[in-house]
Design a protein around this motif. Structure first.
Motif, short mmCIF file in Angstrom:
data_model
loop_
_atom_site.label_atom_id
_atom_site.label_comp_id
_atom_site.label_asym_id
_atom_site.label_seq_id
_atom_site.Cartn_x
_atom_site.Cartn_y
_atom_site.Cartn_z
N GLU A 243 47.66 60.15 40.38
CA GLU A 243 48.05 58.78 40.00
C GLU A 243 47.04 57.76 40.50
OE1 GLU A 243 51.64 55.51 40.79
OE2 GLU A 243 51.85 57.59 41.50
N LEU A 244 46.69 57.84 41.78
CA LEU A 244 45.71 56.90 42.34
C LEU A 244 44.33 57.13 41.76
CD1 LEU A 244 46.82 56.93 46.10
CD2 LEU A 244 47.10 55.05 44.46
N TYR B 73 42.09 54.36 39.72
CA TYR B 73 40.73 54.01 40.13
C TYR B 73 39.77 54.12 38.94
CZ TYR B 73 36.92 53.36 43.45
OH TYR B 73 35.85 52.84 44.14
N ILE B 74 39.95 55.15 38.14
CA ILE B 74 39.10 55.33 36.96
C ILE B 74 39.34 54.22 35.95
CG2 ILE B 74 38.68 56.83 34.94
CD1 ILE B 74 39.10 59.21 36.85
N PHE B 75 40.58 53.76 35.85
CA PHE B 75 40.88 52.63 34.98
C PHE B 75 40.15 51.38 35.46
CE2 PHE B 75 43.58 48.86 34.13
CZ PHE B 75 43.44 48.83 32.75
N TYR B 76 40.12 51.18 36.78
CA TYR B 76 39.38 50.04 37.34
C TYR B 76 37.91 50.12 36.94
CZ TYR B 76 43.42 49.29 40.46
OH TYR B 76 44.67 49.05 40.97
N LEU B 77 37.32 51.31 37.07
CA LEU B 77 35.92 51.51 36.69
C LEU B 77 35.72 51.26 35.20
CD1 LEU B 77 35.01 54.76 38.70
CD2 LEU B 77 34.11 52.47 39.10
N PHE B 78 36.67 51.72 34.39
CA PHE B 78 36.59 51.53 32.95
C PHE B 78 36.57 50.04 32.60
CE2 PHE B 78 38.98 50.71 28.99
CZ PHE B 78 38.10 51.29 28.08
N CYS B 79 37.41 49.26 33.27
CA CYS B 79 37.45 47.81 33.03
C CYS B 79 36.10 47.17 33.38
CB CYS B 79 38.56 47.16 33.86
SG CYS B 79 40.23 47.55 33.30
N GLY B 80 35.57 47.55 34.53
CA GLY B 80 34.29 46.99 34.96
C GLY B 80 33.15 47.36 34.04
N GLY C 53 40.27 57.47 44.05
CA GLY C 53 41.50 57.03 44.72
C GLY C 53 41.79 57.76 46.01
N GLY C 54 40.86 58.59 46.47
CA GLY C 54 41.09 59.43 47.64
C GLY C 54 41.22 58.69 48.95
N SER C 55 40.50 57.56 49.10
CA SER C 55 40.55 56.84 50.38
C SER C 55 41.95 56.25 50.62
CB SER C 55 39.50 55.73 50.39
OG SER C 55 39.75 54.76 49.39
N VAL C 56 42.55 55.70 49.57
CA VAL C 56 43.90 55.15 49.69
C VAL C 56 44.92 56.26 49.93
CG1 VAL C 56 45.73 53.87 48.50
CG2 VAL C 56 43.36 53.14 48.26
N ALA C 57 44.78 57.35 49.18
CA ALA C 57 45.70 58.49 49.34
C ALA C 57 45.63 59.06 50.75
CB ALA C 57 45.37 59.57 48.31
N ASN C 58 44.41 59.13 51.28
CA ASN C 58 44.22 59.66 52.64
C ASN C 58 44.87 58.75 53.67
OD1 ASN C 58 42.75 61.32 54.76
ND2 ASN C 58 41.79 59.34 55.12
N GLN C 59 44.70 57.43 53.50
CA GLN C 59 45.26 56.48 54.45
C GLN C 59 46.78 56.42 54.34
OE1 GLN C 59 43.26 54.90 56.89
NE2 GLN C 59 45.35 54.78 57.67
#
Length: 442
Positions: A94-95, A99-106, A330-336
């Motif tokens: 999910e995360l 994150y990929i959607f964010y990259l797609f927008c940019g 999205g791994g950094s958020v998932a890890n935290q």
């Protein structure tokens, strides 16, 4: 019949160009025009996507891959492809998809700007649209700083709940604003750091402007707004931009020395003003001293430096176990989230460059570093050799903006969803590509 088809094609081109300009404007507006997680930006992106598909269909599905295969755009596409592959080992699908959607927008912003900015006249139109929205944002930021005015969609606004947002009760936390009685501006953004970052990458366009009034007033106002946001990293970014402007663009070492001496004198005089018998001067001096100590990191009112350091250490520790591959999208958020929010509420990395390394690994970090380094180098070379005054102005400004972005991007919780950064990337690529046609030099 042929005339009708030509008129229809011309009308479609004009409409598509207007849609792209609206897309760029909505990127600057960002969260300011939104409800919940749906922005005006997303709606226009959907329209652009459908219109692009329609244009391809009209051409019998013949697609010109020239834009996508150009040097810089290709590199950004490789990055999003790498993050998509990283979903195979990312801790949260999910995360990762978010994150990929964010990259797609940019990257959609980059491609849109490169597509439209194929001529200097179109590049000027993009600049005028962006300038208009930045000018409005500056006015709003000043009103938020010195009046009771507050944008409805802001982390400080009580009206945010009417737009599907949850405002943050900052009075429950120790922060620099309580200490200095500053009214923090957010402009078109949700928080102060994003506004400060936007102001930092806008500053060079004021510094390099030919109009002396804009050149003088713009930097002063932007510096004031950044101080009101109390963003340490962005403040350092401003200092770097001013230094490079005098050293690399204007080559005025004498002026640079004078500025350094005057700045040192100003900060030294604060200690004497604190003892002034005039209560207003005394209060101002104490507020300036508190802000100065905060910006230089000598005091850490809300524990910002401490929890940022903890977020970074947690991310780098998790990265070290991936053998350079990275945690994935999205791994950094998932890890935290797995460890537990830092200070009870923070899960985002709050350092864009570390975030890229932790999530995208050595591959993504190497591509991003090489991309930005190459753009900075080419823009500097263009600014030295280009004859056209507009192109010289754009290349100088973008050179400084990208340099200022390096320290300033540390301020935001996650710059990947900060649209003005992607606009700067797209504008830089367009200037570099167009310079070859204008001056035949690179």
């Amino acid at each position: 019949m042929i005339i009708k088809d030509e008129n229809a094609n011309k009308s479609m081109k004009l409409n598509f160009s207007a849609l792209i300009l609206s897309f760029i404007g909505s990127g600057i507006l960002g969260v300011a025009v939104s409800y919940g997680n749906l922005y005006l930006f997303h709606i226009i992106l959907i329209f652009i996507s459908f219109m692009s598909l329609y244009k391809i269909k009209k051409k019998s599905f013949k697609f010109n891959f020239k834009i996508l295969t150009s040097k810089y755009v290709r590199s950004f596409l490789i990055i999003i492809a790498w993050y998509a592959i990283s979903l195979l080992w990312a801790p949260s699908l999910e995360l990762g998809l978010k994150y990929i959607f964010y990259l797609f927008c940019g990257i959609s912003l980059i491609i849109s700007i490169v597509y439209l900015g194929k001529s200097l006249s179109h590049l000027n139109r993009i600049y005028r649209v962006a300038s208009f929205f930045i000018f409005i944002e500056i006015i709003i930021a000043l009103l938020e700083s010195f009046t009771a005015f507050r944008m409805p969609i802001s982390s400080y606004s009580k009206l945010a709940t009417h737009f599907g947002k949850d405002p943050i009760n900052y009075s429950a936390f120790d922060n620099i604003y309580n200490l200095t009685r500053i009214s923090p501006p957010t402009g078109f953004h949700w928080n102060t750091n994003d506004l400060a970052l936007c102001m930092a990458i806008s500053l060079p366009f004021f510094l390099c402007c030919k109009n002396n009034l804009i050149k003088l007033c713009g930097p002063i106002i932007i510096t004031l707004i950044v101080i009101m946001t109390a963003s340490r990293a962005v403040f350092m970014g401003l200092i770097l931009i001013f230094f490079l402007y005098l050293f690399a663009i204007k080559k005025k070492l004498g002026t640079l020395m004078v500025v350094c001496i005057l700045s040192s004198t100003f900060f030294f005089s604060i200690s004497f003003l604190k003892e002034n018998e005039n209560p207003r001067i005394n209060e101002l001096a104490n507020s300036l001293e508190a802000a100065t100590l905060y910006l230089t990191g000598e005091i850490d009112v809300s524990g910002s430096l401490k929890w940022r350091r903890e977020l970074t250490e947690n991310g780098l520790l998790a990265f070290s176990r991936t053998y350079g591959l990275g945690l994935g999208a999205g791994g950094s958020v998932a890890n935290q989230e797995k460890i537990g929010p830092v200070a009870g509420r923070f899960t985002s990395m709050h350092n864009f460059w570390i975030e890229i390394l932790v999530e995208g690994g050595v591959v993504a970090a190497a591509i991003i570093i090489s991309l930005i380094t190459s753009m900075i180098y080419n823009l500097f070379i263009i600014s030295r050799k280009i004859v056209d005054s507009d192109m010289k102005y754009y290349s100088e400004s973008l050179f400084l903006s990208l340099f200022g972005l390096i320290p300033s991007a540390i301020a935001s919780s996650s710059t990947v969803y900060f649209f003005p950064m992607w606009i700067i990337f797209g504008f830089s690529i367009s200037v570099i590509s167009l310079s070859k046609k204008v001056n035949n030099m690179i």
